[in-house]
Design a protein around this motif. Structure first.
Motif, mmCIF file in Angstrom:
data_model
loop_
_atom_site.group_PDB
_atom_site.id
_atom_site.type_symbol
_atom_site.label_atom_id
_atom_site.label_comp_id
_atom_site.label_asym_id
_atom_site.label_seq_id
_atom_site.Cartn_x
_atom_site.Cartn_y
_atom_site.Cartn_z
ATOM 1 N N MET A 1 20.293 33.489 35.578
ATOM 2 C CA MET A 1 21.738 33.274 35.677
ATOM 3 C C MET A 1 22.474 34.070 34.614
ATOM 4 S SD MET A 1 21.987 29.159 36.248
ATOM 5 C CE MET A 1 20.734 28.308 37.222
ATOM 6 N N ALA A 2 21.914 34.097 33.405
ATOM 7 C CA ALA A 2 22.538 34.867 32.328
ATOM 8 C C ALA A 2 22.567 36.353 32.683
ATOM 9 C CB ALA A 2 21.782 34.637 31.020
ATOM 10 N N ALA A 3 21.506 36.822 33.327
ATOM 11 C CA ALA A 3 21.465 38.227 33.749
ATOM 12 C C ALA A 3 22.538 38.509 34.798
ATOM 13 C CB ALA A 3 20.079 38.565 34.298
ATOM 14 N N HIS A 4 22.742 37.560 35.730
ATOM 15 C CA HIS A 4 23.800 37.709 36.739
ATOM 16 C C HIS A 4 25.168 37.771 36.055
ATOM 17 C CE1 HIS A 4 21.164 37.426 40.077
ATOM 18 N NE2 HIS A 4 20.982 36.122 40.063
ATOM 19 N N ALA A 5 25.377 36.912 35.062
ATOM 20 C CA ALA A 5 26.654 36.898 34.349
ATOM 21 C C ALA A 5 26.901 38.235 33.657
ATOM 22 C CB ALA A 5 26.673 35.758 33.337
ATOM 23 N N GLU A 6 25.859 38.788 33.049
ATOM 24 C CA GLU A 6 25.999 40.082 32.384
ATOM 25 C C GLU A 6 26.328 41.179 33.381
ATOM 26 O OE1 GLU A 6 23.497 40.649 28.484
ATOM 27 O OE2 GLU A 6 22.182 39.859 30.053
ATOM 28 N N ARG A 7 25.761 41.081 34.585
ATOM 29 C CA ARG A 7 26.037 42.116 35.596
ATOM 30 C C ARG A 7 27.475 42.055 36.090
ATOM 31 N NH1 ARG A 7 20.470 41.473 36.910
ATOM 32 N NH2 ARG A 7 20.811 39.869 38.495
ATOM 33 N N ALA B 1 30.318 30.478 36.490
ATOM 34 C CA ALA B 1 30.681 31.061 37.785
ATOM 35 C C ALA B 1 29.465 31.403 38.630
ATOM 36 C CB ALA B 1 31.540 32.308 37.566
ATOM 37 N N VAL B 2 28.412 31.898 37.994
ATOM 38 C CA VAL B 2 27.234 32.337 38.759
ATOM 39 C C VAL B 2 26.158 31.262 38.861
ATOM 40 C CG1 VAL B 2 27.622 34.742 38.081
ATOM 41 C CG2 VAL B 2 26.053 33.323 36.740
ATOM 42 N N ALA B 3 26.374 30.130 38.203
ATOM 43 C CA ALA B 3 25.338 29.090 38.157
ATOM 44 C C ALA B 3 24.882 28.684 39.557
ATOM 45 C CB ALA B 3 25.857 27.866 37.403
ATOM 46 N N PHE B 4 23.598 28.863 39.803
ATOM 47 C CA PHE B 4 22.936 28.451 41.043
ATOM 48 C C PHE B 4 23.469 29.170 42.285
ATOM 49 C CE2 PHE B 4 22.561 24.994 37.979
ATOM 50 C CZ PHE B 4 21.182 24.878 37.918
ATOM 51 N N LEU B 5 24.117 30.314 42.080
ATOM 52 C CA LEU B 5 24.473 31.176 43.208
ATOM 53 C C LEU B 5 23.363 32.205 43.388
ATOM 54 C CD1 LEU B 5 28.281 32.011 42.810
ATOM 55 C CD2 LEU B 5 27.236 30.399 44.392
ATOM 56 N N SER B 6 22.948 32.409 44.609
ATOM 57 C CA SER B 6 21.907 33.398 44.860
ATOM 58 C C SER B 6 22.481 34.808 44.742
ATOM 59 C CB SER B 6 21.326 33.203 46.258
ATOM 60 O OG SER B 6 22.303 33.487 47.245
ATOM 61 N N GLU B 7 21.595 35.764 44.576
ATOM 62 C CA GLU B 7 22.009 37.168 44.530
ATOM 63 C C GLU B 7 22.745 37.544 45.800
ATOM 64 O OE1 GLU B 7 22.414 40.684 42.641
ATOM 65 O OE2 GLU B 7 20.855 39.379 41.846
ATOM 66 N N GLU B 8 22.292 36.996 46.931
ATOM 67 C CA GLU B 8 22.910 37.315 48.224
ATOM 68 C C GLU B 8 24.352 36.801 48.286
ATOM 69 O OE1 GLU B 8 18.703 37.682 48.342
ATOM 70 O OE2 GLU B 8 19.923 35.899 47.836
ATOM 71 N N LYS B 9 24.583 35.581 47.768
ATOM 72 C CA LYS B 9 25.935 35.009 47.812
ATOM 73 C C LYS B 9 26.883 35.760 46.890
ATOM 74 C CE LYS B 9 24.907 30.299 49.325
ATOM 75 N NZ LYS B 9 25.022 28.848 49.008
ATOM 76 N N ILE B 10 26.385 36.171 45.729
ATOM 77 C CA ILE B 10 27.220 36.930 44.807
ATOM 78 C C ILE B 10 27.592 38.280 45.427
ATOM 79 C CG2 ILE B 10 27.287 38.097 42.566
ATOM 80 C CD1 ILE B 10 25.461 35.878 41.500
ATOM 81 N N MET C 1 35.483 33.302 37.703
ATOM 82 C CA MET C 1 35.518 32.148 38.601
ATOM 83 C C MET C 1 36.073 32.488 39.976
ATOM 84 S SD MET C 1 33.981 29.678 37.193
ATOM 85 C CE MET C 1 34.437 28.299 38.253
ATOM 86 N N LEU C 2 36.483 33.742 40.181
ATOM 87 C CA LEU C 2 36.846 34.176 41.535
ATOM 88 C C LEU C 2 35.662 33.991 42.477
ATOM 89 C CD1 LEU C 2 38.864 37.485 40.932
ATOM 90 C CD2 LEU C 2 39.766 35.220 41.486
ATOM 91 N N LEU C 3 34.457 34.058 41.931
ATOM 92 C CA LEU C 3 33.257 33.866 42.747
ATOM 93 C C LEU C 3 33.200 32.472 43.344
ATOM 94 C CD1 LEU C 3 30.523 35.598 40.545
ATOM 95 C CD2 LEU C 3 31.496 36.457 42.683
ATOM 96 N N ARG C 4 33.870 31.524 42.703
ATOM 97 C CA ARG C 4 33.828 30.130 43.138
ATOM 98 C C ARG C 4 35.022 29.731 43.989
ATOM 99 N NH1 ARG C 4 28.942 27.432 42.545
ATOM 100 N NH2 ARG C 4 27.879 28.236 40.704
ATOM 101 N N ARG C 5 36.009 30.593 44.106
ATOM 102 C CA ARG C 5 37.204 30.250 44.864
ATOM 103 C C ARG C 5 36.993 30.466 46.361
ATOM 104 N NH1 ARG C 5 38.098 28.576 40.364
ATOM 105 N NH2 ARG C 5 40.088 28.661 39.231
ATOM 106 N N SER C 6 37.614 29.628 47.143
ATOM 107 C CA SER C 6 37.538 29.737 48.596
ATOM 108 C C SER C 6 38.099 31.075 49.063
ATOM 109 C CB SER C 6 38.337 28.585 49.232
ATOM 110 O OG SER C 6 38.726 28.884 50.538
ATOM 111 N N LYS C 7 37.437 31.677 50.034
ATOM 112 C CA LYS C 7 37.903 32.961 50.567
ATOM 113 C C LYS C 7 39.298 32.833 51.167
ATOM 114 C CE LYS C 7 33.305 34.846 51.625
ATOM 115 N NZ LYS C 7 32.415 35.312 52.713
ATOM 116 N N ASP C 8 39.529 31.775 51.926
ATOM 117 C CA ASP C 8 40.830 31.587 52.564
ATOM 118 C C ASP C 8 41.938 31.426 51.532
ATOM 119 O OD1 ASP C 8 39.671 31.768 55.052
ATOM 120 O OD2 ASP C 8 39.518 29.600 55.343
ATOM 121 N N ILE C 9 41.672 30.651 50.483
ATOM 122 C CA ILE C 9 42.681 30.436 49.441
ATOM 123 C C ILE C 9 42.971 31.744 48.711
ATOM 124 C CG2 ILE C 9 43.065 29.341 47.192
ATOM 125 C CD1 ILE C 9 41.718 26.847 48.298
ATOM 126 N N LEU C 10 41.920 32.481 48.374
ATOM 127 C CA LEU C 10 42.116 33.755 47.699
ATOM 128 C C LEU C 10 42.933 34.718 48.550
ATOM 129 C CD1 LEU C 10 38.633 34.486 46.059
ATOM 130 C CD2 LEU C 10 40.764 33.899 44.890
#
Length: 277
Positions: free
Chosen positions: A110-116, A132-141, A168-177
């Motif tokens: 997860m830390a590596a994802h955050a750095e990326r 923001a990236v906690a427990f999100l898969s590489e595919e979802k990101i 935290m944009l990664l966690r926001r709903s697509k429709d809301i964004l």
């Protein structure tokens, strides 16, 4: 509640090292982050943070059942190596209770994802990026990054910049964004690249923040109450008190209805004075 708190600290103290100099990272974490006075336990901590810690326990009871030496303490040590202080780790634990109980290899990933995302370890934004990236898969990101590129017409560089500033944009709903982005472009008149450089604008509620403040700025501009074009991003990020003092109170004589119209707009309605042609 008191019984549960006593159980928490009994669990922590029962795991203590026999060496007075070898204090567990978790013990220091709890001491810094949780805790009312427990005379029988011999130390004190803040009532407010105990309540928050108990909320985390309600979401994840594994905090009390996970292995301290093999799971929790290694995660705490690693997060410290990433530049997070004890209070930061406690906040992260409250927001993402499974962070401390996850497999240490997974936390490192997860830390590596955050750095990326362009957020380096040790930076003030790293805790937010980790959340923001906690427990999100590489595919979802990857899917969310592609969505931001395709929907907002952002380049790779602009997406990277936006996520480094607002992970935290990664966690926001697509429709809301999408609704917020379209409003900023069509109603406020901002360019996609401008938004990419100020992505926190997409954090704010459309009905409670974006629309009302946009309407106020349009009103004072169209009615000649200002001799310049007010910065929307600057107005958007101001506190409610500062916004009132800067954009509404100075015009209470020329536009005595402005404060009430703004309050009405914040409730999701559009006053007649804010219906622009």
């Amino acid at each position: 509640m008191l019984h549960l708190r006593q159980r928490i600290f009994s669990h922590i103290l029962s795991s203590s090292s026999t060496s007075t100099s070898a204090i567990s990272p978790l013990h220091r974490l709890i001491s810094a982050a949780v805790v009312p006075i427990f005379p029988s336990q011999g130390f004190a901590v803040g009532e407010y943070l105990v309540d928050n810690f108990l909320r985390a326990l309600q979401r994840s009871s594994y905090l009390l059942s996970s292995d301290l030496d093999k799971v929790i303490n290694p995660n705490v040590v690693f997060l410290r190596e990433c530049g997070l202080g004890d209070c930061d780790i406690a906040k992260l634990c409250i927001r993402v209770p499974r962070m401390l109980t996850a497999n240490p290899d997974r936390v490192r990933a997860m830390a590596a994802h955050a750095e990326r995302l362009g957020v380096p370890r040790g930076s003030g934004m790293f805790m937010i990026a980790l959340q923001a990236v906690a427990f999100l898969s590489e595919e979802k990101i990857t899917a969310k990054v592609d969505y931001l590129k395709n929907t907002f017409s952002w380049s790779d560089a602009e997406v990277a910049l936006a996520l480094s500033k607002a992970p935290m944009l990664l966690r926001r709903s697509k429709d809301i964004l999408q609704c917020r982005f379209e409003f900023l472009v069509s109603e406020v008149g901002l360019e996609p690249a401008y938004i990419a450089h100020r992505p926190v604008m997409l954090y704010y509620s459309l009905e409670e923040r974006l629309k009302p403040r946009c309407y106020v700025l349009k009103f004072i501009k169209q009615n000649g109450l200002v001799n310049h074009d007010p910065s929307f991003s600057g107005a958007l990020t101001r506190t409610e008190k500062d916004f009132m003092e800067m954009y509404i109170c100075p015009h209470k004589e020329a536009a005595p209805h402005l404060a009430q119209d703004y309050a009405t707009a914040c409730k999701g309605e559009v006053p007649t004075n804010f219906r622009f042609t």
